[in-house]
Enzyme design. Structure first.
Site, short mmCIF file in Angstrom:
data_model
loop_
_atom_site.label_atom_id
_atom_site.label_comp_id
_atom_site.label_asym_id
_atom_site.label_seq_id
_atom_site.Cartn_x
_atom_site.Cartn_y
_atom_site.Cartn_z
N ASP A 184 47.61 -25.41 -32.54
CA ASP A 184 48.12 -24.41 -31.47
C ASP A 184 49.50 -25.07 -30.86
O ASP A 184 50.02 -26.05 -31.31
CB ASP A 184 47.06 -24.71 -30.34
N ASP A 190 46.47 -16.17 -26.44
CA ASP A 190 45.65 -16.01 -25.35
C ASP A 190 45.85 -15.01 -24.66
O ASP A 190 46.30 -14.69 -23.56
CB ASP A 190 46.00 -17.39 -24.22
#
Lengths: 800, 527
Positions: free
Chosen positions: A399, A474
């Site tokens: 990430d 996200d």
């Protein structure tokens, strides 16, 4: 394909040319001179009567086929190349001035352009006149907005143009911050206006003009001339490679959350799936599993015995992913940090010290992944004896690899940070690719080169498809975000990245039960199928919303598992030939203008059309079934529908509208078990959907599901199923390969069939036997009972 | 499915080989009865009838899955593990031959290559042991529970008795209060009259005094100049008729009626005309401005706002920022509170003589009334106390302490559990809280909500909600799961979801009447 490369002859210092993205130096062909005058030359571009016209004043390139101009460069004269200059005031520091570049492309006859991900926008790119251009600059964007050209986590500077006549591609090989301006002479026109033009024989042909601008580097652009979508995919694959072939299990369902708290929590969630009879393959651990956000470590209280936990999962033939982010806690008691620092592997700040920024662990260093030595060292950290507590069923998630720097400009790295001699500004968009690459190489190395890796990354660049999967970052638990997941993944699919998904349920906020169910139903038919949730949201494992919703989610996940043989075969093709898994309809129906801006439905391969329900409270959806003279079969009811029509389908909360193309054969495994590897030896059911001419074709691909032996030792089965002249047969598509399977054919379902008097099975050894069958006259469905033949062998069933 | 058929089918083994369809093999020594062999099988839902050789032939013929109890062919089938030595169980048929040992007797993995150990005996032994331990705990716990019920009953009776008692005394007190109220009111009337008389006399006297004083003052200031000086009229520009910035003597003279001398009555007439203006203007002088610091602090706050992006990540710091903002705010308010320093003329005027003491007659009336008031107040206070006690008792009696009030003993108790970071505190029927071990304030994890167990077992779960709010999230809440134990202890806490806590709590109060141990053990091991 044509490559145009423009650089300074003698720059003050070298300008950055993007390395490691092209899989090899593209082979060149000599161009033959057709004619010349004082202002230019006409060159032949090989076959197909294609010519390149080079004009000197004003400078301009035109690519022609026959009498038609396919594409012109610099026809608007927007070519700009700021050559490197020493800024007067700072000449002592030899600070260089601006170095941006720009070029325009005109596409006559083109009304539709696609690609240049990542943007949360419609599939068909919009004209940007009067607004911001599409921006390509990898950023960690907090709560991004949909229908917006703003930059997101990844950047692939590849645009496709499409018209009913031709598909082409522009690959702008530049890793600096890039802007793409699009204008179209038809964009502003209403449908009525366009019709009027048509009726009156408008003087103006449609045209799209595109301008690319990058902050630094050189102009290096590939023009892919198609002419078909398939050709463009192959041409692009020949430059940057194809999709990594994932382990089969990575195509199954992933259960993630920030965070599963401790080993007991992991065990309880694992048990929850069994208690509710929902399959899953991977459970994921986000940043909280580490000891103080020090990657490659475990929280000693919450995860004291990681191997016990992994063994527990292994005993159920399941797997785990742990997160390893590319920001490293500056902490002298942390081995990883000390080694990177002592080896000088950190990105440097402009004054020469280690660049430091704020991220999850607090003050962090950023390893310089552009350095091959750094990548080799990083890869070695995934060895089982280096990454303590890791096991072969543990994979990796990268990430924050834009990279995210909380206190940096726009939450990323300062542009003057140094990667060796290069500034971050030159290669910013490439950083994320290198992170994923080094990690994937680590997973390969730890198994001695035997096992296929699985690495998920958030930031990406052209070529990232070679290293694993990406997701749309996200997102939020909102209906708009569910809808946008389709164009976002389609845009990626068009430019090489097939393994794409969105967080099921939405990352931020808490979804309504209806939204969660609809997201599972949609995600089950998208390539990367993972549920994920923010730390601050209430728990949302599939069984927490009452028995009815548990059943709905179970059914969606089971549909995914049953279809895994088809998914696997599509990924094999994506790997083998660069054809996308998830496709916009126009890719298969390039002349059907009705499909050109469609992004609420999509195809999986050629043969499945999916129109997920993405509206709150929907009572029905209108799906477009393409193909004049074709038929489509509802995969749930086997109802037959004609192609080239808008079909209204009433829906309930359990509906997932999916159609199989008449003329196709799709293998499924009807025995859904608790993980994909439990289904390895299970038999196949073949769904044969007949075309109106009573013809069908399909494939089956089988290998061990997790090693490189399919490639290195040709250990796989690849078969062609054909139905013609009332006979269905299986023949070998890969005679040079060998693999044996325990799987057999348990059932053949023929849609659109008529009732035979007899069904005879002929096996590879020449033996004949009669098959029992059932015939449903109301739906014209013929079910052949238990052929029992091994899936790797030749056989034929003849209907009489 | 009939039991006999089921047993038989379980012992069938299937062979599956490359390229070969699955066949039934008859296990050695277990002949299929010819009767069964020849009889067609009807699916249990009656949907169809199939030849017997299609039972367990690894192809699903029945819609209800009943023809394949021993294979994974039917998506909705289930497989029966005998598990001799342990507990028999059904598993979904998708778990047959999936390479994972589900049945402790290994019967689910007959053709997957998985090597399973028969663990039924061991599991049986372990279960028996734990059942035994549990049974002992339950037995003792149940005895304790009886005691608790007994105590609760006594406690309840005591409380009821106390309540009745209090009800009695309340009645007495109410009567007393009423009686004293009459006494008080009777005493207060003459007191009031006497006081009013006294006050009136004093007011009259005061008026006389004031008039005299005014007269004296008027007599003293007879010239306009005197008046002007005395009242400092030059500075009262509001009275200036030509607004030239000063109030000249002539102008004052004009105000006062034109004469250069004024007598008292003239002055009074004119004065009453301008007095209000004179006074009000003098009072309404604005407070000193304090603006500069105020603006500075505002800027500081807004800087924080525009630059708050990174704080979204550093969640913990957010609270500090908020604190800072509050502090700034406080400062502002303090600065605003700076009082004006201007004195009003009225205050200067208020140099009055105080009222003379009451005469003895009035004073005695006042004293008598005061005593009556005190007595009344005291009686009322006593009544309130009794009321409060009754309310508390009623609340406690009204609490749902379980079917036999077995949970009553938890009332007004607290139980703590210490973890590596926090001390958790459960005060049943009141609240749950969490306090960091190493400094920091206590966090409210929820206030008593209700019993929240599933139907039929309502008293197995307590729910505490409306605790402290979470950043960007819900209010904290805690679910307390109660299990049978000899001791009353909090055994564990966790936070399965952000701000939703789970607490395990043992108490004898949930112990069920134990079945005899034999029953427990045999009831589970039999097939």
């Amino acid at each position: 394909m044509t490559r145009v490369k423009i650089n300074e002859l003698k720059p003050l210092k070298p300008r950055f040319e993007v390395p490691d993205v092209l899989i090899n130096d593209p082979p060149t062909e000599p161009l033959s001179l057709l004619s010349r005058d004082e202002n230019g030359v006409v060159l032949s571009l090989g076959a197909d009567s294609q010519r390149l016209i080079v004009s000197a004043k004003p400078f301009r390139l035109d690519i022609m086929e026959g009498r038609e101009v396919l594409l012109s460069l610099n026809s608007r004269g927007l070519l700009a190349f700021e050559h490197l200059r020493i800024l007067y005031l700072d000449w002592l520091l030899s600070l260089l001035g601006p170095s941006s570049i720009s070029l325009d492309f005109s596409l006559p006859g083109v009304e539709n352009v696609y690609g240049i991900p990542e943007h949360a926008d419609s599939l068909k790119l919009k004209a940007t006149d009067g607004g911001d251009p599409y921006r390509l600059f990898n950023l960690d964007v907090f709560q991004y907005e949909v229908f917006n050209p703003m930059a997101l986590y990844g950047a692939i500077p590849v645009m496709l143009s499409h018209s009913a006549q031709r598909t082409m591609g522009i690959f702008w090989l530049n890793a600096a911050e890039t802007w793409v301006d699009i204008s179209s002479n038809t964009a502003g026109k209403t449908v009525f206006g366009q019709m009027l033009d048509y009726v009156q024989g408008s003087s103006e042909t449609p045209q799209t003009d595109v301008r690319w601008i990058s902050e630094s580097g050189i102009i290096d652009v590939f023009i892919m001339l198609g002419p078909t979508p398939t050709d463009v995919f192959s041409q692009y694959a020949s430059l940057t490679g194809t999709q990594a072939f994932p382990p089969l299990s990575a195509l199954a369902y992933h259960q993630c959350r920030w965070n599963y708290n401790d080993q007991e929590d992991v065990a309880a969630v694992d048990q929850g799936f069994d208690d509710h009879d929902i399959p899953y393959d991977f459970i994921w651990l986000d940043i909280e599993h580490t000891d103080g956000k020090r990657y490659f470590t475990w929280d000693p209280h919450k995860f004291p015995q990681p191997k016990d936990m992994l063994q527990g999962l292994l005993d159920k033939r399941r797997k785990m992913v742990t997160i390893v982010d590319p920001h490293i806690k500056v902490d002298s008691s942390y081995k990883i940090h000390n080694e990177i620092r002592s080896k000088g592997f950190y990105v440097k700040s402009k004054d020469g010290g280690d660049y430091e920024g704020w991220c999850w662990p607090g003050n962090s260093g950023y390893p310089d992944f552009t350095n091959p030595e750094m990548r080799a060292w990083w890869a070695s950290m995934f060895a089982y004896d280096q990454y303590e507590g890791s096991m072969e069923n543990m994979y990796t998630w990268n990430d924050m690899n834009e990279p995210s720097v909380f206190n940096g400009p726009e939450v990323t790295m300062h542009k003057d940070a140094l990667h060796g001699n290069w500034e971050n500004r030159d290669l910013h968009n490439l950083y994320g690719l290198y992170v994923q690459r080094a990690t994937a190489e680590g997973l390969i190395e730890r198994s001695g080169g035997v096992e296929r890796p699985f690495v998920l990354a958030r930031a990406f660049f052209a070529g990232s498809q070679r290293y694993g999967a990406v997701w749309t970052g996200d997102n939020a638990a909102e209906w708009e975000h569910l809808k946008i997941s389709i164009p976002m993944c389609l845009s990626l699919s068009l430019v090489g990245v097939s393994f794409c998904g969105a967080d099921v349920g939405g990352f931020f906020k808490s979804p309504s039960t209806e939204l969660l169910v609809r997201w599972y139903q949609t995600g089950a038919y998208q390539p990367f199928f993972r549920a994920h949730a923010h730390l601050d949201t209430p728990r949302r494992e599939p069984w927490l919303f009452g028995p009815e919703n548990t059943a709905l989610i179970r059914e969606a996940v089971r549909q995914r598992y049953a279809l895994l043989p088809y998914w696997y075969q599509l990924f094999y093709h994506a790997h083998h030939s660069g054809q996308p898994v998830m496709r916009p309809l126009w890719v298969e129906y390039p002349q059907d203008t009705a499909t050109f801006s469609m992004d609420d439905q999509f195809l999986l391969g050629r043969d499945l059309l999916v129109h997920p329900v993405t509206e709150e409270g929907a009572r029905g959806v209108t799906a477009y079934l393409p193909g004049k003279g074709e038929v489509w079969f509802d995969v749930h009811t086997f109802q037959k529908h004609n192609g080239a029509q808008n079909l209204y389908i009433p829906v309930t909360i359990s509906s997932i509208p999916v159609f199989q193309r008449g003329g196709s054969i799709i293998p499924r495994k009807a025995r859904v078990r608790r993980s994909s590897s439990c289904m390895e030896h299970d038999p196949y059911t073949l769904f044969v959907a007949l075309s109106p001419k009573r013809f069908a074709q399909g494939e089956l691909y089988i290998d061990d599901g997790h090693t490189f032996n399919f490639d290195k030792q040709k250990q796989f089965i690849h078969r062609r199923f054909s139905f013609a002249n009332n006979a269905l047969s299986s023949r070998n598509l890969a005679p040079g390969s060998q693999f044996t399977t325990f799987s057999w054919v348990e059932k053949i379902v023929i849609l659109g069939a008529s009732k035979p008097s007899k069904a005879t099975l002929k096996t590879h050894d020449g033996k004949e036997s009669q098959l029992e069958f059932e015939f449903d006259a109301s739906m014209s469905v013929l079910t052949l009972r238990k052929p029992g033949v091994n899936a790797g062998l030749d056989w034929t069933v003849v209907l009489q | 499915m009939s039991c006999a058929l089921l047993l038989l089918l379980m012992s069938l083994a299937l062979a599956m080989g490359t390229g070969a369809a699955v066949e039934i093999q008859r296990p050695r020594g277990v002949p299929l009865s010819s009767e069964l062999e020849n009889k067609p099988f009807t699916c249990l839902d009656g949907s169809s009838t199939i030849p017997f050789d299609r039972v367990n032939d690894d192809y699903c013929d029945c819609r209800d899955g009943s023809d394949e109890p021993g294979t994974a062919a039917c998506p909705n089938g289930s497989f029966h593990c005998t598990n001799a030595g342990f507990r028999p169980a059904f598993i979904p048929s998708s778990r047959i031959n999936d390479g994972i040992c589900d049945c402790c007797d290994t019967t689910d993995e007959y053709n997957s290559g998985a090597t399973c150990q028969n663990t039924c005996r061991e599991m049986g032994r372990k279960e028996r042991e734990s059942l035994q331990i549990m049974a002992e705990i339950t037995k003792e716990g149940f005895l304790l529970k009886q005691q608790l019920i007994h105590e609760a009953k006594r406690g309840q009776e005591d409380k009821q008795g106390k309540l009745t008692e209090l009800q009695g005394s309340k009645k007495g007190l109410e009567e007393k209060v009423e009686a004293l109220r009459t006494v008080k009111e009777t005493a207060e009337d003459p007191e009031k009259e006497a006081k009013e008389r006294h006050l009136k006399a004093w007011e009259e006297q005061k008026e006389l005094l004031r008039m005299e004083k005014d007269k004296t003052r008027m007599a003293e200031c007879v010239t306009v100049g005197d008046i002007q000086r005395y009242f400092r009229l030059q500075s009262h520009l509001e009275l200036d008729p030509d607004s030239d910035g000063s109030l000249s003597e002539t102008e004052t003279q004009g105000l006062l009626g034109g004469a250069d001398k004024v007598d008292t009555s003239t002055f009074e007439t004119v004065w009453s005309g301008i007095k209000d203006k004179y006074l009000s203007e003098g009072q309404s002088e604005p407070p000193a401005p304090v603006e500069t610091p105020q603006e500075e602090s505002r800027d500081f706050v807004s800087d924080h706002d525009s630059d708050h992006y990174p704080e979204d990540y550093a969640g913990e710091e957010e609270e500090d920022v908020e604190d800072d903002e509050e502090d700034d705010h406080d400062e502002e308010e303090e600065e605003e509170k700076v009082p004006p320093t201007v004195q009003t003329p009225e205050k200067r005027e208020d140099d009055e003589v105080s009222m003379p003491p009451y005469d003895t007659e009035t004073q005695s009336l006042i004293d008598a009334a005061q005593k009556a008031r005190d007595d009344f107040d005291e009686a009322e206070r006593a009544l309130r106390e009794v009321d409060d006690q009754m309310k508390n008792l009623e609340k406690e009696i009204g609490f749902d302490f379980g079917p036999s009030a077995e949970f009553a003993y938890l009332y007004s108790q607290c139980y703590e559990l210490s973890t590596s970071e926090y001390i958790y505190r459960l005060c049943p029927f009141n609240r749950v809280s969490q306090k960091p071990k190493f400094g920091g304030s206590e966090t409210n994890l929820g206030l008593w909500g209700q019993w929240a167990g599933p139907e039929g077992n309502l008293y197995s779960v307590m729910k505490y909600d409306h605790g402290q709010g979470c950043w960007q999230g819900p209010n904290r809440s805690t679910t307390v799961k109660l299990t049978c134990g000899k001791e009353t202890v909090v055994t564990s806490t966790s936070e399965p979801s952000r701000c939703e806590y789970l607490m395990e709590f043992t108490t004898p109060a949930v112990c069920q009447e134990p079945a005899s141990l034999d029953e427990v053990l045999h009831g589970h091991t039999e097939l």
